[in-house]
Design a protein around this motif. Sequence first.
Motif, PDB file in Angstrom:
ATOM      1  N   ILE A  19      -2.526  -8.923  10.720  1.00 27.59           N
ATOM      2  CA  ILE A  19      -1.106  -8.984  11.077  1.00 27.59           C
ATOM      3  C   ILE A  19      -0.232  -8.127  10.164  1.00 27.59           C
ATOM      4  CG2 ILE A  19      -1.367 -11.271  12.107  1.00 27.59           C
ATOM      5  CD1 ILE A  19       0.026 -12.427   9.600  1.00 27.59           C
ATOM      6  N   ALA A  20      -0.820  -7.428   9.214  1.00 25.84           N
ATOM      7  CA  ALA A  20      -0.051  -6.669   8.221  1.00 25.84           C
ATOM      8  C   ALA A  20       0.803  -5.564   8.858  1.00 25.84           C
ATOM      9  CB  ALA A  20      -0.991  -6.074   7.169  1.00 25.84           C
ATOM     10  N   GLU A  21       0.206  -4.709   9.656  1.00 27.57           N
ATOM     11  CA  GLU A  21       0.969  -3.595  10.247  1.00 27.57           C
ATOM     12  C   GLU A  21       2.057  -4.077  11.205  1.00 27.57           C
ATOM     13  OE1 GLU A  21      -2.408  -1.476   8.405  1.00 27.57           O
ATOM     14  OE2 GLU A  21      -2.311  -3.274   9.621  1.00 27.57           O
ATOM     15  N   PRO A  22       1.757  -5.027  12.102  1.00 30.43           N
ATOM     16  CA  PRO A  22       2.847  -5.500  12.975  1.00 30.43           C
ATOM     17  C   PRO A  22       4.027  -6.087  12.196  1.00 30.43           C
ATOM     18  CG  PRO A  22       0.723  -6.200  13.856  1.00 30.43           C
ATOM     19  CD  PRO A  22       0.464  -5.592  12.506  1.00 30.43           C
ATOM     20  N   GLY A  27       9.685  -4.757   9.869  1.00 34.37           N
ATOM     21  CA  GLY A  27      10.552  -4.731   8.697  1.00 34.37           C
ATOM     22  C   GLY A  27      10.317  -5.852   7.707  1.00 34.37           C
ATOM     23  N   VAL A  28       9.137  -6.478   7.775  1.00 41.56           N
ATOM     24  CA  VAL A  28       8.831  -7.608   6.902  1.00 41.56           C
ATOM     25  C   VAL A  28       7.972  -7.127   5.733  1.00 41.56           C
ATOM     26  CG1 VAL A  28       7.669  -9.856   6.778  1.00 41.56           C
ATOM     27  CG2 VAL A  28       8.962  -9.224   8.828  1.00 41.56           C
ATOM     28  N   ASP A  29       8.319  -7.563   4.533  1.00 44.92           N
ATOM     29  CA  ASP A  29       7.533  -7.283   3.334  1.00 44.92           C
ATOM     30  C   ASP A  29       6.326  -8.230   3.349  1.00 44.92           C
ATOM     31  OD1 ASP A  29       6.721  -6.293   0.893  1.00 44.92           O
ATOM     32  OD2 ASP A  29       8.320  -7.260  -0.247  1.00 44.92           O
ATOM     33  N   GLY A  39     -11.557  -7.059   1.846  1.00 39.36           N
ATOM     34  CA  GLY A  39     -10.342  -7.144   2.657  1.00 39.36           C
ATOM     35  C   GLY A  39      -9.119  -6.757   1.861  1.00 39.36           C
ATOM     36  N   LEU A  40      -9.046  -7.217   0.607  1.00 42.87           N
ATOM     37  CA  LEU A  40      -7.903  -6.884  -0.238  1.00 42.87           C
ATOM     38  C   LEU A  40      -7.860  -5.393  -0.544  1.00 42.87           C
ATOM     39  CD1 LEU A  40      -7.909  -9.919  -2.708  1.00 42.87           C
ATOM     40  CD2 LEU A  40      -6.498  -9.574  -0.650  1.00 42.87           C
ATOM     41  N   ALA A  41      -9.018  -4.784  -0.774  1.00 43.54           N
ATOM     42  CA  ALA A  41      -9.057  -3.337  -1.025  1.00 43.54           C
ATOM     43  C   ALA A  41      -8.578  -2.567   0.203  1.00 43.54           C
ATOM     44  CB  ALA A  41     -10.475  -2.906  -1.410  1.00 43.54           C
ATOM     45  N   SER A  42      -8.972  -3.020   1.381  1.00 48.43           N
ATOM     46  CA  SER A  42      -8.516  -2.383   2.614  1.00 48.43           C
ATOM     47  C   SER A  42      -6.997  -2.462   2.731  1.00 48.43           C
ATOM     48  CB  SER A  42      -9.182  -3.040   3.833  1.00 48.43           C
ATOM     49  OG  SER A  42      -8.618  -2.554   5.031  1.00 48.43           O
ATOM     50  N   LEU A  43      -6.450  -3.648   2.491  1.00 46.38           N
ATOM     51  CA  LEU A  43      -4.997  -3.823   2.554  1.00 46.38           C
ATOM     52  C   LEU A  43      -4.278  -2.948   1.532  1.00 46.38           C
ATOM     53  CD1 LEU A  43      -4.635  -7.661   3.081  1.00 46.38           C
ATOM     54  CD2 LEU A  43      -3.578  -5.892   4.489  1.00 46.38           C
ATOM     55  N   ALA A  44      -4.755  -2.954   0.299  1.00 44.49           N
ATOM     56  CA  ALA A  44      -4.125  -2.144  -0.745  1.00 44.49           C
ATOM     57  C   ALA A  44      -4.173  -0.665  -0.372  1.00 44.49           C
ATOM     58  CB  ALA A  44      -4.801  -2.386  -2.089  1.00 44.49           C
ATOM     59  N   GLY A  47      -1.457   0.331   1.783  1.00 44.11           N
ATOM     60  CA  GLY A  47      -0.131   0.249   1.208  1.00 44.11           C
ATOM     61  C   GLY A  47       0.490  -1.136   1.163  1.00 44.11           C
ATOM     62  N   PHE A  48      -0.308  -2.188   1.278  1.00 41.62           N
ATOM     63  CA  PHE A  48       0.223  -3.546   1.277  1.00 41.62           C
ATOM     64  C   PHE A  48      -0.026  -4.228  -0.059  1.00 41.62           C
ATOM     65  CE2 PHE A  48      -0.557  -2.701   5.764  1.00 41.62           C
ATOM     66  CZ  PHE A  48       0.693  -3.020   6.289  1.00 41.62           C
ATOM     67  N   GLY A  49       0.836  -5.177  -0.383  1.00 49.41           N
ATOM     68  CA  GLY A  49       0.646  -6.007  -1.552  1.00 49.41           C
ATOM     69  C   GLY A  49      -0.488  -6.981  -1.305  1.00 49.41           C
ATOM     70  N   THR A  50      -1.224  -7.286  -2.364  1.00 48.90           N
ATOM     71  CA  THR A  50      -2.358  -8.205  -2.237  1.00 48.90           C
ATOM     72  C   THR A  50      -2.379  -9.182  -3.409  1.00 48.90           C
ATOM     73  OG1 THR A  50      -3.876  -6.776  -3.456  1.00 48.90           O
ATOM     74  CG2 THR A  50      -3.778  -6.475  -1.052  1.00 48.90           C
TER      75      THR A  50
END
Length: 187
Positions: A19-22, A27-29, A39-44, A47-50
């Motif tokens: 759900i990170a990109e949607p 406009g949600v942080d 999974g956390l490495a993929s998110l980071a 460009g997402f906080g983990t």
Amino acid sequence: TAHRRDGVHLDLGCGFGAIAEPLRDAGVDYIGADADPEGLASLAGRGFGTASIDLSDMSGTEVAIRRALDGRAIGSISLLDVIEHLPGGDDLLVLLRRLADETSAPLVISVPNVTHRDLAAKLLLAHWDYTSTGLLDRTHLVHHTEAFLTSRLAGAGWACREVMDFELNDSDQHFPADLPTLNRSTS
């Protein structure tokens, strides 16, 4: 029109952050929290906080959440197909209620519902087939019905505001094909 909340969305047990990109596009942080480093490495990398969090350790979970927030407020929380895997799921719900009270953050939660007709039909013939994923995932410690989930949430101080069920005609438990109770002509 949906009302955008201020604050960070905390996605607990996020996996790879489906759900990170949607949320970012809305406009949600977003902060994804999980124990799985892949999974956390993929998110980071996207460009997402983990936050690395072991949801079975309540004191460590609160510390990790506060560290990840870095002084920012919680705007909303998701717990998607997570609490059925946790021995301390009720403790987590209480912790999240306490944290959410600071900003009146809502919780979005999902669980597999074992009251599917495929499971009922199989149970009539003494079939309870654990699988690697799905309704009877081998790692599920708790099996939910809508009433049980509502009770668990209320016990932790949460009030259910809206229910959005996703219904399937046939679940992942619609097997074996020759089981009489699953045959449409006998149901």
